[in-house]
Scaffold this motif. Structure first.
Motif, short mmCIF file in Angstrom:
data_model
loop_
_atom_site.label_atom_id
_atom_site.label_comp_id
_atom_site.label_asym_id
_atom_site.label_seq_id
_atom_site.Cartn_x
_atom_site.Cartn_y
_atom_site.Cartn_z
N SER A 94 96.00 8.97 -17.65
CA SER A 94 96.84 9.60 -16.62
C SER A 94 98.29 9.15 -16.76
O SER A 94 99.20 9.83 -16.31
N ASP A 95 98.49 8.01 -17.42
CA ASP A 95 99.86 7.53 -17.64
C ASP A 95 100.54 8.25 -18.79
O ASP A 95 101.76 8.21 -18.91
N ALA A 96 99.75 8.85 -19.65
CA ALA A 96 100.33 9.47 -20.83
C ALA A 96 100.71 10.90 -20.50
O ALA A 96 99.91 11.80 -20.57
N ASN A 97 101.92 11.08 -20.13
CA ASN A 97 102.36 12.43 -19.82
C ASN A 97 103.57 12.75 -20.69
O ASN A 97 103.91 12.01 -21.60
N TYR A 98 104.19 13.84 -20.39
CA TYR A 98 105.28 14.26 -21.25
C TYR A 98 106.55 13.44 -21.08
O TYR A 98 107.52 13.63 -21.78
N LEU A 99 106.50 12.50 -20.15
CA LEU A 99 107.67 11.62 -19.98
C LEU A 99 107.55 10.37 -20.84
O LEU A 99 108.46 9.56 -20.89
N MET A 100 106.42 10.20 -21.47
CA MET A 100 106.20 8.99 -22.24
C MET A 100 107.14 8.95 -23.45
O MET A 100 107.25 9.91 -24.19
N ASN A 101 107.81 7.82 -23.61
CA ASN A 101 108.67 7.73 -24.78
C ASN A 101 107.90 7.14 -25.95
O ASN A 101 106.73 6.78 -25.84
N ARG A 102 108.61 7.05 -27.07
CA ARG A 102 107.99 6.64 -28.32
C ARG A 102 107.32 5.27 -28.22
O ARG A 102 106.17 5.08 -28.60
N GLN A 103 108.06 4.31 -27.67
CA GLN A 103 107.54 2.94 -27.56
C GLN A 103 106.32 2.89 -26.63
O GLN A 103 105.32 2.24 -26.92
N GLN A 104 106.40 3.61 -25.53
CA GLN A 104 105.27 3.65 -24.59
C GLN A 104 104.05 4.30 -25.23
O GLN A 104 102.92 3.83 -25.05
N ALA A 105 104.30 5.36 -25.98
CA ALA A 105 103.19 6.06 -26.63
C ALA A 105 102.52 5.14 -27.65
O ALA A 105 101.29 5.11 -27.76
N LEU A 106 103.33 4.36 -28.38
CA LEU A 106 102.77 3.43 -29.36
C LEU A 106 101.99 2.32 -28.66
O LEU A 106 100.91 1.94 -29.10
N GLN A 107 102.55 1.81 -27.57
CA GLN A 107 101.86 0.76 -26.81
C GLN A 107 100.54 1.27 -26.24
O GLN A 107 99.52 0.58 -26.27
N PHE A 108 100.58 2.49 -25.73
CA PHE A 108 99.38 3.10 -25.19
C PHE A 108 98.31 3.19 -26.28
O PHE A 108 97.15 2.83 -26.07
N SER A 109 98.72 3.67 -27.45
CA SER A 109 97.77 3.83 -28.55
C SER A 109 97.20 2.49 -28.98
O SER A 109 96.02 2.39 -29.32
N LEU A 110 98.05 1.46 -28.96
CA LEU A 110 97.58 0.13 -29.34
C LEU A 110 96.48 -0.34 -28.39
O LEU A 110 95.43 -0.84 -28.85
N SER A 111 96.68 -0.16 -27.10
CA SER A 111 95.65 -0.63 -26.16
C SER A 111 94.39 0.23 -26.29
O SER A 111 93.27 -0.26 -26.18
N ASN A 112 94.61 1.51 -26.57
CA ASN A 112 93.51 2.42 -26.82
C ASN A 112 92.62 1.95 -27.99
O ASN A 112 91.41 1.84 -27.88
N GLU A 113 93.28 1.68 -29.11
CA GLU A 113 92.56 1.27 -30.32
C GLU A 113 91.93 -0.10 -30.15
O GLU A 113 90.83 -0.35 -30.64
N SER A 114 92.63 -0.98 -29.43
CA SER A 114 92.09 -2.33 -29.20
C SER A 114 90.81 -2.25 -28.39
O SER A 114 89.83 -2.95 -28.69
N ARG A 115 90.82 -1.39 -27.40
CA ARG A 115 89.61 -1.28 -26.57
C ARG A 115 88.46 -0.63 -27.33
O ARG A 115 87.31 -1.02 -27.15
N ALA A 116 88.78 0.34 -28.16
CA ALA A 116 87.73 0.94 -28.99
C ALA A 116 87.13 -0.11 -29.91
O ALA A 116 85.90 -0.23 -30.04
N ARG A 117 88.02 -0.89 -30.54
CA ARG A 117 87.55 -1.96 -31.43
C ARG A 117 86.67 -2.95 -30.67
O ARG A 117 85.60 -3.34 -31.14
N ASP A 118 87.13 -3.34 -29.49
CA ASP A 118 86.37 -4.30 -28.69
C ASP A 118 85.01 -3.73 -28.30
O ASP A 118 84.02 -4.45 -28.28
N PHE A 119 85.00 -2.43 -27.99
CA PHE A 119 83.72 -1.79 -27.65
C PHE A 119 82.76 -1.89 -28.82
O PHE A 119 81.62 -2.34 -28.68
N TYR A 120 83.24 -1.49 -30.01
CA TYR A 120 82.36 -1.53 -31.19
C TYR A 120 81.96 -2.97 -31.52
O TYR A 120 80.82 -3.23 -31.92
N ARG A 121 82.91 -3.89 -31.37
CA ARG A 121 82.59 -5.30 -31.64
C ARG A 121 81.51 -5.83 -30.72
O ARG A 121 80.61 -6.56 -31.14
N GLN A 122 81.63 -5.48 -29.46
CA GLN A 122 80.63 -5.94 -28.48
C GLN A 122 79.26 -5.41 -28.83
O GLN A 122 78.28 -6.14 -28.80
N VAL A 123 79.24 -4.10 -29.17
CA VAL A 123 77.94 -3.52 -29.54
C VAL A 123 77.43 -4.20 -30.80
O VAL A 123 76.25 -4.54 -30.91
#
Ligand code: ZN
Length: 175
Positions: A94-123
């Motif tokens: 919900s935070d990722a809207n059209y107002l998101m700038n480049r740095q925010q979009a990259l930070q968002f993606s980083l937390s996204n990928e980190s959580r995916a990795r953590d999910f797979y790691r936990q499993v």
């Protein structure tokens, strides 16, 4: 934050159902982010997100193939065994809207990928099924590569901004 329920993913079909949902959801979000970055005239970051979207789709295809011998359970969103209602790779979208700038979009993606990795790691470390552990570990490795790639992008961005700032304002305060 650990979700203790992730450890309950015992069967291959249950794991694949989660992974499929995660990857499709994630690819969709990256397509949206790519569009947003195109609107903001950030073609390089848009291209990065298109790449991540393509990888998510590839992952989803792999998961579908792995699951072809299984009856994948239909899991209601509220029964998914991760903490975010939309899945690890689409956290706080919900935070990722059209107002998101480049740095925010990259930070968002980083937390996204980190959580995916953590999910797979936990499993990978908690599932009672050896095959599930093995496949989850492989997927965790891929997501870890994505995490590192995004860290590099973010570091490069920060370096660029840093050197611009240093040019404008000679460093008279050490640290
Ligand atoms: Zn990824």
């Amino acid at each position: 934050m650990n979700d203790p329920q992730v450890g309950d993913i015992a069967s291959m079909s249950e794991f694949l159902a989660h992974a499929l949902e995660l990857e499709l959801e994630s690819a969709e979000r990256y397509r949206e982010l790519a569009e947003s970055m195109e609107v903001h005239n950030n073609p390089e970051v848009a291209a990065l997100f298109r790449e991540l979207a393509a990888e998510g789709e590839q992952h989803a295809q792999q998961v579908k193939q792995l699951g072809s011998g299984h009856e994948l359970p239909k899991i209601a969103p509220w029964d998914f065994k991760w903490t975010s209602p939309e899945g690890p790779e689409s956290l706080a979208m919900s935070d990722a809207n059209y107002l998101m700038n480049r740095q925010q979009a990259l930070q968002f993606s980083l937390s996204n990928e980190s959580r995916a990795r953590d999910f797979y790691r936990q499993v990978a470390s908690m599932s009672t099924d050896a095959d599930v552990r093995r496949i989850a570990a492989e997927m965790a490795t891929t997501e870890d590569e994505h995490v590192n790639m995004l860290r590099q992008w973010i570091a490069q961005d920060v370096d660029t901004q840093q050197s611009i700032l240093e040019d404008l304002d000679p460093p008279n305060t050490p640290e």
